[in-house]
Design an enzyme around this catalytic site. Structure first.
Site, mmCIF file in Angstrom:
data_model
loop_
_atom_site.group_PDB
_atom_site.id
_atom_site.type_symbol
_atom_site.label_atom_id
_atom_site.label_comp_id
_atom_site.label_asym_id
_atom_site.label_seq_id
_atom_site.Cartn_x
_atom_site.Cartn_y
_atom_site.Cartn_z
ATOM 1 N N ASP A 120 42.294 28.583 31.676
ATOM 2 C CA ASP A 120 42.062 28.967 32.751
ATOM 3 C C ASP A 120 40.319 28.402 33.184
ATOM 4 O OD1 ASP A 120 42.438 30.356 35.364
ATOM 5 O OD2 ASP A 120 41.697 32.074 34.676
ATOM 6 N N HIS A 127 32.744 32.035 43.814
ATOM 7 C CA HIS A 127 33.138 33.215 43.174
ATOM 8 C C HIS A 127 32.080 33.543 41.793
ATOM 9 C CE1 HIS A 127 35.702 35.736 40.246
ATOM 10 N NE2 HIS A 127 35.350 34.948 39.477
ATOM 11 N N GLU A 193 43.017 37.954 40.359
ATOM 12 C CA GLU A 193 42.548 36.623 40.542
ATOM 13 C C GLU A 193 43.458 35.578 41.344
ATOM 14 O OE1 GLU A 193 38.766 36.467 37.306
ATOM 15 O OE2 GLU A 193 40.524 35.313 37.092
ATOM 16 N N GLU A 195 44.494 32.514 42.377
ATOM 17 C CA GLU A 195 44.135 31.085 41.968
ATOM 18 C C GLU A 195 45.387 30.085 42.274
ATOM 19 O OE1 GLU A 195 43.242 30.644 37.959
ATOM 20 O OE2 GLU A 195 42.316 32.611 37.673
ATOM 21 N N ASP A 227 46.002 35.665 38.074
ATOM 22 C CA ASP A 227 45.326 36.168 36.855
ATOM 23 C C ASP A 227 44.841 37.617 36.723
ATOM 24 O OD1 ASP A 227 44.839 35.482 33.864
ATOM 25 O OD2 ASP A 227 42.726 34.832 34.440
ATOM 26 N N ARG A 231 38.981 44.530 34.266
ATOM 27 C CA ARG A 231 37.599 44.347 34.241
ATOM 28 C C ARG A 231 36.700 45.173 33.193
ATOM 29 N NH1 ARG A 231 37.424 39.171 36.747
ATOM 30 N NH2 ARG A 231 38.323 39.204 38.437
ATOM 31 N N GLN A 234 37.172 43.706 29.612
ATOM 32 C CA GLN A 234 36.636 42.293 29.766
ATOM 33 C C GLN A 234 35.316 42.529 29.649
ATOM 34 O OE1 GLN A 234 37.136 40.121 33.455
ATOM 35 N NE2 GLN A 234 35.876 38.301 32.819
ATOM 36 N N LYS A 247 42.251 39.770 29.661
ATOM 37 C CA LYS A 247 43.095 38.592 30.446
ATOM 38 C C LYS A 247 44.385 38.305 29.940
ATOM 39 C CE LYS A 247 39.663 37.004 33.403
ATOM 40 N NZ LYS A 247 39.694 36.640 34.763
ATOM 41 N N THR A 251 49.782 36.873 33.310
ATOM 42 C CA THR A 251 49.459 36.069 34.283
ATOM 43 C C THR A 251 50.650 35.812 35.337
ATOM 44 O OG1 THR A 251 47.978 34.994 33.002
ATOM 45 C CG2 THR A 251 48.366 33.704 35.100
ATOM 46 N N GLU A 355 34.905 41.267 43.584
ATOM 47 C CA GLU A 355 33.969 40.888 44.616
ATOM 48 C C GLU A 355 34.267 41.539 45.887
ATOM 49 O OE1 GLU A 355 33.884 35.989 44.861
ATOM 50 O OE2 GLU A 355 35.878 36.718 43.641
#
Length: 407
Positions: A120, A127, A193, A195, A227, A231, A234, A247, A251, A355
């Site tokens: 990834d 971002h 996420e 993607e 993904d 948080r 992480q 993570k 996925t 975000e």
């Protein structure tokens, strides 16, 4: 009045003959997995159609996954696509093809390839800048290496799941800055996420880097990818090595793979680079642009929350592949790599809740209440399309997942 054929796809349908994405399906009546090609609101049993037409590609298309077709290489990809296009557009083929079409809602879709490795990336400047401002408000938003190489990490290929698979909230170690010690428990900052993923077809030899110009010789197609990210897990684990358990629990990928050929009209020039690139990443003299104009929509519980633009990605898929192999690392059929979160310069173009809520500071309004991060029962859906030739749209399907319970 003659009955309309399923092959008479309405004008403007994003899954017309100009698209023809590949997947793998089964049915309630037959559990055996088969390669399917989407045409309008139907799935074509590609192997059965090939056999009925006496096609030399019946062997490749009669498999239970896309891997043999992926491994067959670029010439085969082109030839099979050309044959499929003829089968669904030439009226003379209809008697042989139509019996092997079934409505999309009758198909159970599966992960269409056997995943080898998973990487990834972190390729959106918008971002990466937002994340830097959130976590390093008094420092530089971007790390010094960011505009010199595509940053990435190795993920866990065994937890890639097909769209529609429920996602169990992960548990792990968490520690807020004010906590005296870490605690163990369910993630309370579960995120997404948005993607785009790419799947490798033709492998490469160990010790032989793949050059920028060889991207289309090795990459078969692309698809949407979510993904999922814990948080809080992480944030505690990723210093100094990077993402791991935050993570690797899930996925989600689309059930449909769009071949690169279907996206020729969506090619765009990537953003202007601020620094000269080293030769292996320098695409200034490339035959054609390396970016893709893909329009992504992120929805939570059916309500749109963002529209991330893939055309704004700083690093291209070809550059990511070149960097991934420049040290001699080999490619294997079924390797998957993700673009990294897609975000644009505007608030409504951010591809993660991290975000959109500025790490939980600003809640977003949904019809069923406010959100900072995901709650149990929430369903996240990514959809996308790309501009095609003559004003057509190329549909990229969707990837969806629902949060259920706690691991």
């Amino acid at each position: 009045m003659p009955q309309q054929s399923p092959l008479d796809v309405p004008e403007g349908d994003p899954f017309g003959p100009h698209n023809l994405p590949y997947g793998v399906f089964s049915t309630a009546a037959e559990a055996r997995r088969r390669i399917g090609v989407r045409i309008g609101g139907y799935v074509l049993d590609a192997g059965a159609a090939a056999a009925a037409l006496g096609s030399p590609y019946a062997g490749l298309l009669g498999q239970t996954s896309l891997n043999p077709l992926l491994a067959a290489g670029r010439t085969a990809w082109h030839d099979v696509r050309r044959a499929l296009t003829a089968w669904v557009t030439d009226p003379g083929h209809r008697p042989a093809v139509e019996p092997h079409l079934l409505p999309l809602e009758q198909a159970r879709l599966h992960l269409p390839y056997e995943v080898a490795d998973y990487v990834d990336f972190y390729a959106s400047e918008h971002h990466a800048t937002n994340v830097g401002r959130i976590f390093r408000p008094d420092g530089d938003a971007l790390t010094p290496n960011w505009k010199h190489l595509p940053i990435g990490y190795h993920g866990r290929s065994g937890t890639i799941v097909v769209s529609g698979t429920d996602v169990v909230r992960p548990s792990g170690q968490r520690k807020a800055p004010s906590d005296p010690a870490p605690v163990f428990g369910p993630s309370i900052k579960l995120d997404i996420e948005a993607e785009v993923g790419f799947v490798v077809g033709t492998p490469s030899e160990l010790g032989s880097p793949v050059a920028l110009g060889e991207f289309e010789d090795h990459v078969f197609g692309l698809f949407l990818l979510n993904d999922w990210s814990a948080r809080d897990i992480q944030a505690w684990e990723y210093v100094p090595l990077g993402p791991f358990l935050g993570k690797s629990f899930a996925t989600s990928v689309s059930a449909w793979v769009t071949p690169l050929e279907a996206l020729d009209a969506a090619r765009v020039t990537p953003p202007t680079r601020d620094f000269p690139l080293l030769p292996y990443l320098d695409d200034s003299a490339a035959d054609r642009p390396g970016g893709f104009d893909l329009r992504i929509t992120v929805s939570i519980n059916g309500q749109e929350v963002a529209r991330p633009p893939f055309a704004s990605m700083y690093w291209t898929a070809a550059q990511q592949l070149a960097h991934m192999t420049v040290n001699g690392a080999s490619l294997r059929t079924g390797d998957v790599y993700g673009s990294g979160t897609v975000s644009g310069p505007e608030t409504g173009q951010r591809g993660s809740l991290l975000e959109l809520t500025w790490n939980g500071r600003d809640a977003i309004e949904l019809a069923d209440g406010k959100r900072t991060f995901l709650e149990d029962g929430d369903t996240v859906t990514l959809t996308a399309w790309a501009p095609g030739a003559d004003g057509a749209r190329v549909g990229l399907g969707e990837v969806t997942g629902r949060i259920v319970g706690t691991r």
